[in-house]
Design an enzyme around this catalytic site. Structure first.
Site, short mmCIF file in Angstrom:
data_model
loop_
_atom_site.label_atom_id
_atom_site.label_comp_id
_atom_site.label_asym_id
_atom_site.label_seq_id
_atom_site.Cartn_x
_atom_site.Cartn_y
_atom_site.Cartn_z
N HIS A 96 0.84 -1.20 0.00
CA HIS A 96 0.00 0.00 0.00
C HIS A 96 0.88 1.25 0.00
O HIS A 96 1.88 1.31 0.69
CB HIS A 96 -0.93 -0.01 1.20
N LEU B 6 1.13 5.79 -1.14
CA LEU B 6 0.58 7.07 -1.61
C LEU B 6 1.69 7.69 -2.43
O LEU B 6 2.82 7.80 -1.95
CB LEU B 6 0.22 7.93 -0.41
N GLY C 9 1.78 0.63 -10.53
CA GLY C 9 3.05 -0.09 -10.68
C GLY C 9 3.86 -0.02 -9.40
O GLY C 9 3.38 0.44 -8.37
N HIS D 143 -4.54 -5.34 -12.63
CA HIS D 143 -4.64 -4.38 -11.52
C HIS D 143 -3.32 -3.76 -11.12
O HIS D 143 -3.28 -2.77 -10.42
CB HIS D 143 -5.27 -5.04 -10.30
#
Lengths: 486, 143
Positions: free
Chosen positions: A207, A209, A385, A409
């Site tokens: 995960h 950002l 990616g 995905h």
């Protein structure tokens, strides 16, 4: 430790490889792997075992599909897609994964690389402070149980009603940010307790950002890019996370329930307990679907809350309002979800329960699943990616109906976490990426090493495969310049 | 307590094998493997607080799975990692009963070297068996 050997493939096209139904006698349908020859050769062998197991599930239609970013998981492979007849087929929590509604969100800005580069460190540092990441970090929202139940019934709308976002955000989220079928009477106290303090958290593992840059040479469909608000030199924000502990607990509990009733009550036999299933049309199947809907809503609400903090962080760093910086959301898509959809099967319209595990919906122009805003062009598809190689924005296609309107995905791993940690050192990797112009802040160096670009398949080849096979069409690639890794 | 991480069993997740001379040892080994997959310096977890719970199931593999699920649950719901295990397992009339008291402390990123979050204990290739005089479990964690 695996004895698996590579199955024989029938080449359907340069990008479609079929494993016949005769490969194993318990398979109900053949398998189709969407892949370039090179990606196929590199796929780990357990993928084929796992996708063949999926092909045995009751009610599965046409084919068990594996997307080009496919790799072995537990139960379904990552990149596995299966549609079951809603009348007499099953629903399988393992076909969705523990991280229900893990997904991607993309936000655009009117800022350019020249505006952001001088303040990049400050921006990443502020985002790192304001968007909780890593194990054990509490969430942005402090809720009581009743509020949490409302949130999982209502999804992103609940957050927007409380001031966390803009009204227009809703039409830029799959399902408008709410699984209507969610029912919080189907979730446990434990699931609530596990999720209560996690609304607005990134989590860990893969995960992230990311602050990304749209390079002119990476815009493939300039017409669509422009229509969707992208331009060369632009800065965009992408992030990846899911329904956190709440979704994990929902899946954990229903898997056990399914294990209890699957054989004794419904006579379903499976190869792998992770594929525990119940008829979609059964009390257990329906309860899980409604509980899963709550986790889908938690995923949307989690990302909505994080979006709010991202806008705040940009406002602090750049001294302008998010509106002035035109921080509109492009889209929010889920890649771990089962969805009740109408599809054509051999000329007949059927309601199917489509399982996508590590696979993204890719509805084409005109489909009712696509928000009006994008209906003429097909839905935006976000393929994330690794932190080194960049990510893609694509558009859903009519051709994708061959896979129940589904595409890839992400990159897909080619190296296990242990191998990656042996090969890469977190501190060194961070330094090397900084030299390449990518500023990274991670909650864990060991965790960072596990996510090195070299541990993943080449994203451009994955995306090219989906483009060539007609599953989604390229719009633009975005290059990372800053990353927060949970 | 013996556990070891297994290479080649899973591409994106964490696999381990745990052993114990008896069920209590097996459960403790497996519990520590779950914690170790999330935190590098497992020895830094101090016994500052404790939780107690009991579980039961007709099969020992389901009991271990439920036990590991509890550790994952406490990690999110109470922010707790454990290091002290006081476990009692008995079998009565075909059912296994576990009484657990676990000691540990709140997750502290300044002190605990965090690696990755365990989302769930999967069922894929999951196995618990007794071989000669030892119990053995194979577990894949979704991270």
């Amino acid at each position: 430790m695996m004895e698996t050997k590579k199955p024989e493939f029938n080449k359907v096209s340069d990008y479609i490889w079929e494993i016949s139904k005769d490969y194993r006698e318990d398979m109900r349908v053949p398998v189709r792997v969407y892949s370039s020859r090179a990606l196929l050769d590199e796929m780990d062998l357990q993928v084929y075992d796992q996708i063949s197991n999926v092909a045995t599930l009751p009610g599965i239609q046409k084919y068990a599909y594996c997307m080009p970013d496919g790799h072995s998981g537990y139960g379904f492979p990552i990149g596995g897609v299966a549609a079951m007849d809603s009348e007499d087929g099953v629903i399988s929590p393992g076909g969705i994964g523990f991280d229900i509604n893990c997904g991607m969100r993309l936000i655009r800005t009117n800022l350019t690389i020249d505006d952001v580069q001088p303040k990049l460190r400050e921006l990443i540092d502020v985002l790192y402070d304001r968007v909780p990441a890593g194990v054990g970090k509490g969430g942005i929202l402090k809720l009581n149980k009743q509020e949490f139940k409302e949130l999982v019934d209502e999804g992103a709308r609940w957050c927007i009603d409380k001031g966390y976002g803009w009204g227009e955000d809703l039409e830029r989220i799959e399902l408008n940010g709410r699984a209507q079928y969610a029912d919080s009477s189907k979730i446990s106290e434990k699931a609530i307790k596990r999720g209560l303090d996690q609304v607005g958290t990134l989590g860990s593992g893969n995960h992230y950002l990311e602050i990304q840059h749209v390079l002119e040479e990476n815009v493939v469909d300039s017409g669509l890019a422009k229509k969707w608000g992208l331009f060369p030199g632009q800065i965009v924000v992408m992030f990846h996370c899911g329904s956190r502990g709440f979704g994990h607990q929902v899946a954990t509990e229903y898997l056990k329930l399914f294990l209890d009733v699957m054989k004794s009550k419904y006579g379903i036999k499976i190869r792998d307990r992770e594929l525990a299933s119940a008829p979609f049309n059964s009390p257990e199947g329906q309860d899980y679907f409604k509980a899963m809907g709550c986790a889908v809503n938690m995923g949307f609400a989690n990302r909505q809350t994080i979006l709010h903090r991202i806008r705040n962080s940009f406002e602090k760093v750049f001294g302008q309002s998010a509106e002035d910086m035109e921080m509109h959301q492009v889209y929010d898509i889920s890649h771990n979800r089962a969805s009740l959809e109408e599809h054509e099967v051999d000329g007949e319209k059927k309601k199917l329960i489509v399982h996508r595990k590590g696979a993204t919906a890719s509805f084409g122009p005109g489909r009712k699943e696509v928000p009006e805003l994008y209906r003429d062009d097909g839905q935006p598809v976000i393929i994330g990616g690794s932190m080194e190689t960049g990510s893609w924005l694509l558009a859903g296609t009519e051709d994708a109906k061959q896979t129940w309107y589904t595409t890839a995905h992400g990159s897909g791993r080619t190296m296990s976490r242990t191998q990656a940690k042996k090969k890469y050192r977190g501190e060194k990797l961070q330094k090397r990426l900084e030299e390449q112009g990518i500023y990274i802040k991670a909650t864990s160096y060991a965790g960072l090493a596990e996510e090195a670009g070299g541990a993943y398949k080449p994203i451009d080849e994955v995306v090219e495969t989906t483009h060539q096979a007609g599953l989604s069409k390229k719009v633009a690639k975005m290059k990372p310049i800053g990353n927060i890794k949970g | 307590m013996p556990y070891s991480f297994v290479e080649g069993a899973t591409m994106a997740d964490v696999a381990f094998e745990a052993t114990g001379k008896n069920l209590e040892e097996l459960f403790e080994s497996a519990g520590k493997a779950v914690t170790k997959s999330m935190i590098e310096n497992i020895e830094s977890i101090e016994e500052e607080t404790s939780v107690e719970f009991s579980l039961n199931h007709g099969s020992v593999d389901r009991l271990l799975h439920d036990f590991l699920d509890e550790l994952v649950y406490y990690k999110d719901a109470e922010n707790l990692f454990f290091s002290g295990y006081m476990l009692k397992i008995r079998k009565e009339e075909g059912k296994y009963y576990l009484e657990a008291m676990l000691k540990g402390e709140k997750i502290n990123p300044d002190k605990h070297e965090l690696v990755v979050n365990v989302k769930a204990v999967s069922w894929h290739k999951y196995e618990v068996k007794k071989k000669e005089d030892a119990w053995k479990a194979f577990v894949i964690l979704d991270v």
